[in-house]
Every structure is written in structure tokens, then in C-alpha cells.
Design an enzyme around this catalytic site. Structure first.
Site, PDB file in Angstrom:
ATOM      1  N   GLU A  56       0.786  -1.159  -0.005  1.00 40.37           N
ATOM      2  CA  GLU A  56      -0.197   0.073  -0.047  1.00 40.37           C
ATOM      3  C   GLU A  56       0.965   1.206  -0.145  1.00 40.37           C
ATOM      4  OE1 GLU A  56      -2.978  -0.151  -0.796  1.00 40.37           O
ATOM      5  OE2 GLU A  56      -3.342  -2.414  -0.406  1.00 40.37           O
TER       6      GLU A  56
ATOM      7  N   HIS B   2       2.079   1.969  -3.412  1.00 47.53           N
ATOM      8  CA  HIS B   2       0.788   2.648  -4.219  1.00 47.53           C
ATOM      9  C   HIS B   2       0.980   4.450  -3.930  1.00 47.53           C
ATOM     10  CE1 HIS B   2      -0.966  -0.677  -6.167  1.00 47.53           C
ATOM     11  NE2 HIS B   2      -1.464  -1.188  -4.995  1.00 47.53           N
TER      12      HIS B   2
ATOM     13  N   HIS C 282       0.406  -2.129  -9.796  1.00 44.54           N
ATOM     14  CA  HIS C 282       0.491  -3.817  -9.632  1.00 44.54           C
ATOM     15  C   HIS C 282       1.545  -4.241 -10.490  1.00 44.54           C
ATOM     16  CE1 HIS C 282      -3.716  -3.729  -7.644  1.00 44.54           C
ATOM     17  NE2 HIS C 282      -2.687  -3.740  -6.656  1.00 44.54           N
ATOM     18  N   CYS C 283       2.009  -5.434 -10.240  1.00 46.54           N
ATOM     19  CA  CYS C 283       3.222  -6.398 -10.872  1.00 46.54           C
ATOM     20  C   CYS C 283       2.566  -7.706 -11.252  1.00 46.54           C
ATOM     21  CB  CYS C 283       4.384  -6.269 -10.024  1.00 46.54           C
ATOM     22  SG  CYS C 283       5.914  -7.316 -10.890  1.00 46.54           S
TER      23      CYS C 283
ATOM     24  N   CYS D  11       6.734 -10.857  -6.239  1.00 48.49           N
ATOM     25  CA  CYS D  11       6.832  -9.192  -5.896  1.00 48.49           C
ATOM     26  C   CYS D  11       5.954  -8.784  -4.915  1.00 48.49           C
ATOM     27  CB  CYS D  11       6.749  -8.654  -7.129  1.00 48.49           C
ATOM     28  SG  CYS D  11       7.202  -6.625  -6.945  1.00 48.49           S
TER      29      CYS D  11
ATOM     30  N   CYS E 240      10.436  -6.943  -6.868  1.00 52.06           N
ATOM     31  CA  CYS E 240      11.367  -7.256  -7.954  1.00 52.06           C
ATOM     32  C   CYS E 240      12.108  -6.436  -8.326  1.00 52.06           C
ATOM     33  CB  CYS E 240      10.294  -8.023  -8.962  1.00 52.06           C
ATOM     34  SG  CYS E 240       9.409  -6.732 -10.004  1.00 52.06           S
TER      35      CYS E 240
ATOM     36  N   CYS F 294      10.183  -3.191 -10.298  1.00 46.85           N
ATOM     37  CA  CYS F 294       9.420  -2.563  -9.407  1.00 46.85           C
ATOM     38  C   CYS F 294      10.327  -1.650  -8.448  1.00 46.85           C
ATOM     39  CB  CYS F 294       8.614  -3.294  -8.616  1.00 46.85           C
ATOM     40  SG  CYS F 294       7.047  -3.981  -9.393  1.00 46.85           S
TER      41      CYS F 294
END
Length: 170
Positions: A121, A124, A130-131, A136, A155, A158
Site C-alpha cells: 500500500e 501505491h 501492480h506487478c 513481488c 522485484c 518495481c
């Protein structure tokens, strides 16, 4: 929000400091308002909680606010969720109730799940999406098994995409 253990919140703050280099403090308690409760599902609407968090955060604040609710959450047009964040915003919320369910939900499992969801969160809030990699932390959790499968880390793709507003990237 609600009856969340102060010890659990302090552990989360310690984990976020250690894992992501974040400066954290445990703030005051906020009640879960009855108006946020969905009459049909009996879950709390994350959108209503988010509006209250944003209103209490103050204009121009340069920090993030993460609320941990002692409840299950739902989002409009989505249904039950583990948490919600305002993308590139200031506030996020996580519901503890679903993190306590499933196999092996002892204190250590709950602590790991909470850290994973908090990192998700907070990322975000930093603008991360999202991945598609299941390992991840940014993989979307639709079931508790998704949360258990992913690591409390990002990952390589990201990690490179995160801005983290000057904080160390886990």
C-alpha cells in the site's frame, strides 16, 4: 482504527524502518465509524475510511498516513480487499481481519502478512502499480495465499520504478 494491538503497530513500525528505511511513528487511535460499515457484507468501506484519513491528514503534509483497521474491508465495485491506497496520495488503510485467516496465521505469520501489505500500500502511495510477478510485493492479493506467496520486497523492475521520496528501497 478500532482495537489494534499497540505492540503489533510498534512491530510494524520497526519492520518498516528496518526493511524500507522509513521513518515511522505510531499515531493516535481513530474509531471505526458505523457509517463506513456495509450493511450487506458487514465489512467496512475502505473509501469512507480513506476520505476520513485524508481529511485528518492536513493540507500540504509531506508524510504518509497508514491506518491499520481491526476489521475487514471492501471497496466499491471490487468487493473484499486487504487494503487500499490513494495512488500518488497521502493515505492508505489495511484491514487486519483477513490477514488473521488461513493456514498458519500465528503471530509471526500475521506480522509478515502485515509488513507485506503495508509495503504494497505504501508503494501505491509512491505511485507504484501492480506487478505480474507473484513473488513481488506489488503483485495484487486477491486471496490470502497471494499474500503468503509474495515476498516483503520488490522485484528488480518495481524497485527501479519506485521513487520512495528519497527513502531507501527494499
Amino acid at each position: 482504527m478500532g482495537e489494534v494491538s499497540l505492540g503489533l503497530l510498534r512491530m510494524l513500525a520497526d519492520d518498516l524502518r528496518a526493511r524500507a528505511g522509513m521513518q515511522c511513528r505510531v499515531g493516535g487511535s481513530m474509531p471505526l465509524a458505523g457509517e463506513w460499515r456495509d450493511a450487506e457484507s458487514h465489512l467496512y468501506r475502505s473509501g469512507g475510511i480513506m476520505q476520513a484519513l485524508i481529511a485528518s491528514h492536513g493540507a500540504g503534509a509531506r508524510s504518509w498516513k497508514l491506518a491499520i483497521a481491526d476489521a475487514g474491508l471492501c471497496a466499491e465495485d471490487v468487493g473484499p480487499v486487504f487494503g487500499e491506497a490513494a495512488m500518488d496520495g497521502c493515505c492508505a488503510v489495511i484491514g487486519l481481519l483477513p490477514l488473521r485467516h488461513g493456514s498458519g496465521a500465528d503471530a509471526d505469520v500475521l506480522r509478515g502478512r502485515l509488513l507485506t501489505e503495508a509495503l504494497h500500500e505504501l508503494a501505491h502511495l509512491d505511485g507504484a502499480d501492480h506487478c505480474g510477478r507473484e513473488s513481488c510485493v506489488m503483485y495484487p492479493s486477491r486471496h490470502i495465499a497471494d499474500t503468503d506467496r509474495k515476498a516483503a520486497g520488490f522485484c528488480d523492475d518495481c524497485r527501479r520504478a519506485l521513487k520512495w521520496r528519497g527513502l531507501r528501497k527494499p
